[in-house]
Motif scaffolding. Sequence first.
Motif, PDB file in Angstrom:
ATOM      1  N   LEU A 137      24.759 -18.292  44.700  1.00 58.64           N
ATOM      2  CA  LEU A 137      25.436 -17.120  44.928  1.00 58.64           C
ATOM      3  C   LEU A 137      24.700 -16.438  46.396  1.00 58.64           C
ATOM      4  CD1 LEU A 137      25.214 -14.922  41.617  1.00 58.64           C
ATOM      5  CD2 LEU A 137      27.186 -16.284  42.670  1.00 58.64           C
ATOM      6  N   MET A 138      25.568 -16.889  47.494  1.00 67.65           N
ATOM      7  CA  MET A 138      24.977 -16.461  48.776  1.00 67.65           C
ATOM      8  C   MET A 138      25.591 -14.695  48.921  1.00 67.65           C
ATOM      9  SD  MET A 138      26.009 -19.760  50.934  1.00 67.65           S
ATOM     10  CE  MET A 138      25.446 -18.650  52.687  1.00 67.65           C
ATOM     11  N   ARG A 139      24.940 -14.131  49.892  1.00 65.90           N
ATOM     12  CA  ARG A 139      25.093 -12.702  50.218  1.00 65.90           C
ATOM     13  C   ARG A 139      26.047 -12.638  51.339  1.00 65.90           C
ATOM     14  NH1 ARG A 139      19.875  -8.648  50.941  1.00 65.90           N
ATOM     15  NH2 ARG A 139      20.821  -6.830  50.743  1.00 65.90           N
ATOM     16  N   GLY A 140      26.879 -11.478  51.165  1.00 61.36           N
ATOM     17  CA  GLY A 140      27.863 -11.320  52.167  1.00 61.36           C
ATOM     18  C   GLY A 140      27.497  -9.832  52.849  1.00 61.36           C
ATOM     19  N   ASN A 141      28.196  -9.615  53.843  1.00 59.45           N
ATOM     20  CA  ASN A 141      27.792  -8.290  54.461  1.00 59.45           C
ATOM     21  C   ASN A 141      28.226  -7.139  53.435  1.00 59.45           C
ATOM     22  OD1 ASN A 141      30.432  -9.220  55.288  1.00 59.45           O
ATOM     23  ND2 ASN A 141      30.727  -7.140  55.930  1.00 59.45           N
ATOM     24  N   HIS A 142      29.071  -7.468  52.580  1.00 59.71           N
ATOM     25  CA  HIS A 142      29.418  -6.411  51.724  1.00 59.71           C
ATOM     26  C   HIS A 142      28.176  -6.157  50.433  1.00 59.71           C
ATOM     27  CE1 HIS A 142      33.670  -4.874  52.792  1.00 59.71           C
ATOM     28  NE2 HIS A 142      33.570  -5.833  53.401  1.00 59.71           N
ATOM     29  N   GLU A 143      27.525  -7.013  50.550  1.00 56.48           N
ATOM     30  CA  GLU A 143      26.494  -7.252  49.559  1.00 56.48           C
ATOM     31  C   GLU A 143      25.095  -6.485  50.150  1.00 56.48           C
ATOM     32  OE1 GLU A 143      29.498  -8.781  48.006  1.00 56.48           O
ATOM     33  OE2 GLU A 143      28.435 -10.293  49.212  1.00 56.48           O
ATOM     34  N   ALA A 144      25.333  -5.863  51.450  1.00 49.59           N
ATOM     35  CA  ALA A 144      24.126  -5.444  52.217  1.00 49.59           C
ATOM     36  C   ALA A 144      24.559  -3.921  52.684  1.00 49.59           C
ATOM     37  CB  ALA A 144      23.661  -6.207  53.209  1.00 49.59           C
ATOM     38  N   PRO A 145      25.154  -2.962  51.861  1.00 54.79           N
ATOM     39  CA  PRO A 145      25.481  -1.611  52.283  1.00 54.79           C
ATOM     40  C   PRO A 145      24.312  -0.740  52.578  1.00 54.79           C
ATOM     41  CG  PRO A 145      25.749  -2.012  49.905  1.00 54.79           C
ATOM     42  CD  PRO A 145      25.232  -3.363  50.424  1.00 54.79           C
ATOM     43  N   SER A 146      22.927  -1.007  51.854  1.00 55.63           N
ATOM     44  CA  SER A 146      21.956  -0.237  52.298  1.00 55.63           C
ATOM     45  C   SER A 146      21.493  -0.626  53.630  1.00 55.63           C
ATOM     46  CB  SER A 146      20.889  -0.523  50.993  1.00 55.63           C
ATOM     47  OG  SER A 146      21.206  -0.077  49.872  1.00 55.63           O
ATOM     48  N   GLU A 147      21.316  -2.076  53.723  1.00 54.72           N
ATOM     49  CA  GLU A 147      20.768  -2.166  55.119  1.00 54.72           C
ATOM     50  C   GLU A 147      21.784  -1.965  56.259  1.00 54.72           C
ATOM     51  OE1 GLU A 147      19.175  -4.840  51.949  1.00 54.72           O
ATOM     52  OE2 GLU A 147      20.947  -4.226  52.383  1.00 54.72           O
ATOM     53  N   PHE A 148      22.907  -2.201  56.132  1.00 53.83           N
ATOM     54  CA  PHE A 148      23.801  -2.183  57.237  1.00 53.83           C
ATOM     55  C   PHE A 148      25.197  -1.439  56.739  1.00 53.83           C
ATOM     56  CE2 PHE A 148      21.765  -6.211  57.295  1.00 53.83           C
ATOM     57  CZ  PHE A 148      20.947  -5.891  58.460  1.00 53.83           C
ATOM     58  N   PRO A 149      25.062  -0.124  56.423  1.00 49.29           N
ATOM     59  CA  PRO A 149      26.231   0.664  56.012  1.00 49.29           C
ATOM     60  C   PRO A 149      27.570   0.404  56.751  1.00 49.29           C
ATOM     61  CG  PRO A 149      24.413   1.957  56.404  1.00 49.29           C
ATOM     62  CD  PRO A 149      23.938   0.855  56.932  1.00 49.29           C
ATOM     63  N   PHE A 150      28.595   0.645  55.940  1.00 48.85           N
ATOM     64  CA  PHE A 150      29.846   0.242  56.594  1.00 48.85           C
ATOM     65  C   PHE A 150      31.034   1.208  55.625  1.00 48.85           C
ATOM     66  CE2 PHE A 150      28.915  -2.916  53.843  1.00 48.85           C
ATOM     67  CZ  PHE A 150      29.812  -3.163  52.742  1.00 48.85           C
ATOM     68  N   SER A 151      32.176   1.661  56.421  1.00 45.91           N
ATOM     69  CA  SER A 151      32.879   2.479  56.061  1.00 45.91           C
ATOM     70  C   SER A 151      34.064   2.171  54.603  1.00 45.91           C
ATOM     71  CB  SER A 151      33.920   2.963  56.894  1.00 45.91           C
ATOM     72  OG  SER A 151      34.590   1.990  57.472  1.00 45.91           O
ATOM     73  N   SER A 152      34.148   0.555  54.611  1.00 47.24           N
ATOM     74  CA  SER A 152      34.934   0.146  53.610  1.00 47.24           C
ATOM     75  C   SER A 152      34.296  -0.297  52.216  1.00 47.24           C
ATOM     76  CB  SER A 152      35.699  -1.020  54.178  1.00 47.24           C
ATOM     77  OG  SER A 152      34.774  -1.951  54.506  1.00 47.24           O
ATOM     78  N   HIS A 153      33.083   0.103  51.973  1.00 48.83           N
ATOM     79  CA  HIS A 153      32.405   0.003  50.904  1.00 48.83           C
ATOM     80  C   HIS A 153      32.772   0.881  49.695  1.00 48.83           C
ATOM     81  CE1 HIS A 153      29.165  -1.395  48.251  1.00 48.83           C
ATOM     82  NE2 HIS A 153      28.386  -0.502  48.249  1.00 48.83           N
ATOM     83  N   ASP A 154      33.670   0.426  48.838  1.00 46.65           N
ATOM     84  CA  ASP A 154      34.136   1.427  47.828  1.00 46.65           C
ATOM     85  C   ASP A 154      33.719   1.274  46.410  1.00 46.65           C
ATOM     86  OD1 ASP A 154      35.761  -0.847  46.780  1.00 46.65           O
ATOM     87  OD2 ASP A 154      37.272  -0.641  48.023  1.00 46.65           O
ATOM     88  N   LEU A 155      32.556   0.081  46.310  1.00 51.14           N
ATOM     89  CA  LEU A 155      32.083  -0.350  45.128  1.00 51.14           C
ATOM     90  C   LEU A 155      31.364   0.889  44.457  1.00 51.14           C
ATOM     91  CD1 LEU A 155      31.192  -2.362  43.169  1.00 51.14           C
ATOM     92  CD2 LEU A 155      29.212  -2.808  44.579  1.00 51.14           C
ATOM     93  N   PRO A 156      30.666   1.840  45.105  1.00 51.63           N
ATOM     94  CA  PRO A 156      30.231   3.185  44.348  1.00 51.63           C
ATOM     95  C   PRO A 156      31.308   3.661  43.645  1.00 51.63           C
ATOM     96  CG  PRO A 156      29.397   2.860  46.583  1.00 51.63           C
ATOM     97  CD  PRO A 156      30.303   1.835  46.481  1.00 51.63           C
ATOM     98  N   TYR A 157      32.522   3.795  44.199  1.00 56.82           N
ATOM     99  CA  TYR A 157      33.649   4.693  43.416  1.00 56.82           C
ATOM    100  C   TYR A 157      33.953   3.700  42.015  1.00 56.82           C
ATOM    101  CZ  TYR A 157      33.489   7.023  47.905  1.00 56.82           C
ATOM    102  OH  TYR A 157      32.967   7.692  49.111  1.00 56.82           O
ATOM    103  N   ARG A 158      34.167   2.428  42.484  1.00 54.90           N
ATOM    104  CA  ARG A 158      34.349   1.300  41.277  1.00 54.90           C
ATOM    105  C   ARG A 158      33.503   1.720  40.109  1.00 54.90           C
ATOM    106  NH1 ARG A 158      39.679   0.189  42.478  1.00 54.90           N
ATOM    107  NH2 ARG A 158      39.825  -0.529  44.628  1.00 54.90           N
ATOM    108  N   VAL A 159      32.229   1.889  40.493  1.00 56.02           N
ATOM    109  CA  VAL A 159      31.220   1.858  39.330  1.00 56.02           C
ATOM    110  C   VAL A 159      31.203   3.236  38.794  1.00 56.02           C
ATOM    111  CG1 VAL A 159      28.626   2.170  39.069  1.00 56.02           C
ATOM    112  CG2 VAL A 159      29.506   0.241  40.820  1.00 56.02           C
ATOM    113  N   GLN A 160      31.652   4.336  39.451  1.00 55.92           N
ATOM    114  CA  GLN A 160      31.722   5.609  38.848  1.00 55.92           C
ATOM    115  C   GLN A 160      32.873   5.881  37.921  1.00 55.92           C
ATOM    116  OE1 GLN A 160      31.966   8.579  42.155  1.00 55.92           O
ATOM    117  NE2 GLN A 160      30.128   9.399  41.965  1.00 55.92           N
TER     118      GLN A 160
END
Length: 303
Positions: free
Chosen positions: A113-136
Motif C-alpha cells: 500500500l503506497m501513500r498518495g497525496n490524498h493520504e497526507a491531508p495533515s501534512e499537505f492540506p487540500f480542499s477536495s479532502h471529503d473523507l472526514p464527511y464520509r466518516v461522519q
Amino acid sequence: MSESDQKKFLAELSLASEIMRLQRQTGKIAGGFVSGEMIEIKEFEELALVGDIHGDMQTLCTILNEIRHEKFLANPANKLVFLGDYVDRGSDSIDVLSAICGLKRQHRDSVILMRGNHEAPSEFPFSSHDLPYRVQDRFKDAKIVYRKILGLFREMSLAVKIRKDLFLVHGGLPTDLASVSNFPASIAAAQENHIRDRVMEELLWNDPRQHVGKEGWSPSSRGIGRYFGHQITQRWLAATNTRIVVRGHEPCQGFRIDDDSILTLFSSQEPYPAFSAGYILISSAELGSVSDAKDLSKHVRIL
C-alpha cells in the motif's frame, strides 16, 4: 454503521497498520526489503499495479476479479501494488479502505500500500479532502475513526523499486539534487523530514511536464508540488538503476506515456466518467524484456 461494524472497521485498520509497522521495523517483506518509507522488491513471479482509486469500489472489485486476486495473492511471490489515492471524490472511500486493509491483513507479503497525496491531508492540506464527511456519515465515533485512518496513512510507503526495472511513486520525482544523490536514504526518511525538505511533498504532488524551467522544474498550477522534466527523470532513473517510472496522480485514459520513461496509471472511473480506468498485470519474465514506457503500456489492461 452499527457499533459492531465500527469495531470491525477499526480492527481492520489496526491490523493493516501493525503489519506495515512490523515490516518497517524488521525491514523484511517476501522477495525484498523495507527501509523506512522505501520498499525494494528484488524477486517476484507476477506483478499487478493499480493507480488512483478515489473511492471507486466498483472498479476496484472489477480489477480484483480480473486478476483473480484470491489465487494471485495466495502466492507471496506475487505482488499487488497500489499507487495511492484510495479516498475522496468517489462514493465509497470507507469501503475501499476496508477492502485494501483486508487484503493487506490476509496477504501481508503480497500487497503493498503506497501513500498518495490524498493520504497526507495533515501534512499537505487540500480542499477536495471529503473523507472526514464520509466518516461522519458512517460512524458514531467519527473523530476516533478518522484519527485511526490518519495513523494508517502514516504507515504507507512513499516509493517502491521493482528490481532494476521500475521505480514507483504516487506523484512524481523530487527536484532537489541532494535528494537524488542521497537515494535511498532521502526517501526512507522523507516522512520524518517533511518539514525540513520537499521530498515527501514532491513524491506525492509532482507531475511530469515536457516544458519546464532551466533547472529542470517549474512551479505547479496545483499550488503545491512542482512540474519536473526530462533532466530530473534521467537523474532519478540513473540513481535508482531502473528504466521506467510508474506513477498515478493524474486522470487519463487508463494510462499515459511521458518522455518514453514515465507511465501514468489511473484506475478510477466513477468520479471521472470522462476517463478510463486501467491496471497493469505482468510476469517477471515479461517485465525483464520491457525497455521503456511504451513497451510497458502493452501490459495495461483497460476496463
